[in-house]
Scaffold this motif. Structure first.
Motif, PDB file in Angstrom:
ATOM      1  N   TYR B 189      -9.337  27.957 -46.735  1.00 46.93           N
ATOM      2  CA  TYR B 189      -9.842  26.587 -46.589  1.00 46.93           C
ATOM      3  C   TYR B 189     -10.716  26.452 -45.353  1.00 46.93           C
ATOM      4  O   TYR B 189     -11.774  25.818 -45.392  1.00 46.93           O
ATOM      5  N   SER B 190     -10.280  27.053 -44.243  1.00 48.45           N
ATOM      6  CA  SER B 190     -11.104  27.017 -43.039  1.00 48.45           C
ATOM      7  C   SER B 190     -12.464  27.638 -43.322  1.00 48.45           C
ATOM      8  O   SER B 190     -13.495  27.119 -42.901  1.00 48.45           O
ATOM      9  N   MET B 191     -12.437  28.755 -44.073  1.00 49.84           N
ATOM     10  CA  MET B 191     -13.697  29.441 -44.350  1.00 49.84           C
ATOM     11  C   MET B 191     -14.585  28.615 -45.273  1.00 49.84           C
ATOM     12  O   MET B 191     -15.805  28.633 -45.140  1.00 49.84           O
ATOM     13  N   VAL B 192     -13.956  27.882 -46.200  1.00 50.60           N
ATOM     14  CA  VAL B 192     -14.749  27.018 -47.072  1.00 50.60           C
ATOM     15  C   VAL B 192     -15.432  25.932 -46.239  1.00 50.60           C
ATOM     16  O   VAL B 192     -16.614  25.633 -46.431  1.00 50.60           O
ATOM     17  N   TRP B 193     -14.688  25.375 -45.289  1.00 52.47           N
ATOM     18  CA  TRP B 193     -15.305  24.369 -44.409  1.00 52.47           C
ATOM     19  C   TRP B 193     -16.427  24.983 -43.586  1.00 52.47           C
ATOM     20  O   TRP B 193     -17.472  24.360 -43.374  1.00 52.47           O
ATOM     21  N   ALA B 194     -16.193  26.200 -43.106  1.00 52.66           N
ATOM     22  CA  ALA B 194     -17.231  26.875 -42.331  1.00 52.66           C
ATOM     23  C   ALA B 194     -18.482  27.058 -43.184  1.00 52.66           C
ATOM     24  O   ALA B 194     -19.602  26.749 -42.749  1.00 52.66           O
ATOM     25  N   LEU B 195     -18.273  27.523 -44.416  1.00 57.49           N
ATOM     26  CA  LEU B 195     -19.405  27.753 -45.313  1.00 57.49           C
ATOM     27  C   LEU B 195     -20.142  26.444 -45.591  1.00 57.49           C
ATOM     28  O   LEU B 195     -21.370  26.372 -45.551  1.00 57.49           O
ATOM     29  N   SER B 196     -19.340  25.405 -45.856  1.00 56.96           N
ATOM     30  CA  SER B 196     -19.935  24.116 -46.181  1.00 56.96           C
ATOM     31  C   SER B 196     -20.733  23.563 -45.000  1.00 56.96           C
ATOM     32  O   SER B 196     -21.838  23.031 -45.160  1.00 56.96           O
ATOM     33  N   ALA B 197     -20.193  23.739 -43.789  1.00 56.14           N
ATOM     34  CA  ALA B 197     -20.914  23.266 -42.598  1.00 56.14           C
ATOM     35  C   ALA B 197     -22.167  24.101 -42.376  1.00 56.14           C
ATOM     36  O   ALA B 197     -23.218  23.567 -41.990  1.00 56.14           O
TER      37      ALA B 197
END
Ligand SMILES: Nc1ncnc2c1ncn2[C@@H]1O[C@H](COP(=O)(O)OP(=O)(O)O)[C@@H](O)[C@H]1O
Ligand SMILES: [Mg+2]
Lengths: 254, 290
Positions: B189-197
């Motif tokens: 999930y953290s990585m998804v947020w990173a990707l999205s940002a």
């Protein structure tokens, strides 16, 4: 020392107490079975072991290390594979991708080799390796779920009603596979079943659950001959006074 | 005829920006079932980061782009870890309010740090034009379109072939099963947020040379949100297509309809879409198990 040891586990769904103080020992290289009617709490026990739910009270020791309250992915990495109730495949990934995800936590180079092993156990999966898992039949999804758990190279495999909704032929097939895993790969197995006949046939040791408690435990050999088990699970109930006497008891089973 | 091409082109480039922000919405929603209403503000922050690296620190442009993307990815992961993760298990409505509040907060921070008067960002390609038989094509617009195409191809390859990309899909298709196979879902999930940002940061970098950078530029996130719904809120290609539709229609509306109408086109399209095909263009049959 047992491989997995539960001591006085209590697990809640919100205010509902689903597991009411359960202790179990799962011995290495054995097939341990848990019997019980719908709603007895079998699935909840497995969810508590694998970390999907945290027990309110009690201890869970795997290889003599406390694992309660760890995240499920950490527990999986310790070598506990889980074939959940209802298969729970990744519906939009292909069969091959599903299996590779099973090995997500591994970094050794033997993943391809294990993939071949899984395909050898379940040739149909090889045939359909390019299909989306959501389009497989129920039996094929069950095989995929077992294969996916195998890809973790687990030392302990949790199986939640793998026979549910399958034809007798498929149930037989899955049963054979479980036996083979136990003998060929020395895999320790915790099998939850409502299909008592199948479970008692392959199990070494068994627990019977009712309303969140263990009401009976013994070797499967002796459980097979126990009167209660014969009546309530193996369909060998004799009618009459005895049947009536058990009626009050029986209401709670299903 | 030239006018049509002209509008089409600027519509597509504007639509790409909407699409990229919409992609950020959809990625987070698919993975975590949270709607991050601060997505536009994250883009705004990305634009300010780029401004800082390029105009204040005077880094080489490409270095500055890389620095912006990396630092925004870190910000995204931190936001997830610090702000959103404690909200797991809370009602969706609370999470929604939280992200709206986060948007306010980011606007306020940007205003305090960089001031509220608009800044302009000059990229090496700023100001250049092609003149193709009467149609003026600004380099900035071309870069937006090419940049979006490149990013989408990279994302396609990432989700199709990389282990991490497939694990992200797995975690969004069945969270529990992902846990069972040992995928560290929280870290994913953290990585998804990173990707999205990071994607939003790219949108910010791309749009900055054609629009001004100010703390309020994140409001286009609302149009991007409409784009995501039009595309089927759950489909990555849908996000881009939804963005393009809104971008293009908006441009034509600005010319052919009375002034003021172009700004509401996004919502009119959204409304029409909800009436005609509520599941969006790329409806996903996905039912998620939690
Ligand atoms: N998600 C849930 N929320 C609340 N109660 C639940 C939930 N899942 C199961 N239960 C309750 O917990 C008890 C045990 O359920 P479960 O472990 O699924 O039983 P089994 O697997 O033996 O059929 C049941 O009484 C059931 O009603
Ligand atoms: Mg169950």
């Amino acid at each position: 020392m047992s491989m997995l040891e539960l001591t006085n586990i209590e697990t809640y769904y919100g205010p509902i107490m689903a597991i009411r103080g359960i202790s179990m020992q799962i011995e290495e290289n054995q097939i341990t079975v848990v019997l019980g009617a719908n709603g007895a709490g079998k699935t909840t026990v497995l969810k508590t072991i694998c970390g999907a739910m945290d027990p309110q009270k009690g201890k869970i020791k795997f290889d003599d290390q406390e694992i309660a309250k760890q995240d499920p992915d950490q527990i999986a990495r310790r070598g506990i594979g889980h074939v959940p109730e209802g298969r729970e495949v990744f519906p939009f990934l292909t069969v091959a991708e599903n299996l590779k995800m099973g090995a997500f936590s591994r970094s050794d180079g033997d993943v391809d080799q294990d993939l071949d092993t899984v395909y050898e156990y379940f040739p149909i999966l090889k045939e359909k390796h390019h299909q989306q898992a959501g389009f497989l039949s129920g039996g094929q999804q069950q095989m995929l779920a077992i294969g996916r758990a195998l890809m973790l190279r687990p030392r302990l495999m949790l199986l939640d009603e793998p026979s549910l909704g399958l034809s007798p032929r498929l149930v037989h097939k899955i049963t054979e596979i479980i036996k083979r895993l136990n003998t060929e790969q020395q895999m320790t197995i915790l099998l939850v079943e409502q299909n008592a006949k199948m479970a008692l046939d392959i199990g070494d040791y068994g627990y019977v659950m009712e309303l969140g408690r263990i009401v009976m435990e013994d070797t499967c050999e002796r459980l097979r001959t126990a009167t209660d088990i014969q009546e309530f699970y193996l369909g060998m109930k004799d009618e009459g006074v005895r049947g009536r006497r058990r009626w009050k008891h029986r209401k709670t089973w299903r | 005829m030239e006018v049509v091409f002209q509008l089409l082109l600027s519509g597509i480039s504007q639509g790409c920006v909407y699409g990229l922000i919409a992609l950020g919405f959809v990625l987070i929603y698919k993975a975590t079932e949270m709607v991050n209403f601060a997505q536009g503000e994250i883009m705004m922050l990305g634009a300010f980061f780029a401004f800082t690296f390029i105009s204040i620190l005077e880094l080489n442009f490409f270095l500055a782009v890389a620095a912006t993307i990396v630092s925004m990815a870190i910000c995204g992961a931190l936001l997830e870890r610090v702000v959103l993760r404690p909200m797991i298990g809370e009602p969706p409505f609370s999470v929604l309010m939280l992200t709206i509040g986060l948007g306010f907060l980011l606007r306020a921070i940007a205003g305090a740090v960089w001031g509220s008067e608009p800044k302009s960002l000059s990229a090496p390609y700023t100001g250049g034009v092609f003149n193709v038989s009467g149609v003026i094509i600004g380099y900035e617009n071309l870069v937006i379109i090419a940049g979006t195409a490149l990013l989408c191809s990279l994302l396609f390859v990432f989700f199709k072939f990389s282990r991490l990309g497939i694990a992200m899909q797995a975690a969004s298709q069945n969270q529990l099963a992902a846990y069972y196979v040992g995928i560290p879902v929280k870290r994913i999930y953290s990585m998804v947020w990173a990707l999205s940002a990071a994607i939003s940061a790219v949108a910010g970098i791309l749009v900055a040379p054609v629009s001004l950078i100010d703390p309020l530029m994140g409001f286009i996130g609302i149009k991007a949100f409409a784009a995501a719904i039009v595309g089927g809120f759950g489909s990555l290609p849908g996000a881009i297509v939804g963005g393009l539709i809104i971008g293009i229609v908006e441009q034509f509306a600005s010319l052919y309809l009375p002034p003021g109408f172009s700004d509401v086109t996004a919502y009119v399209i959204l409304l029409l879409m909800l009436l005609i095909r509520p599941e969006g263009i790329f409806a996903t049959m996905q039912r998620k198990k939690v």
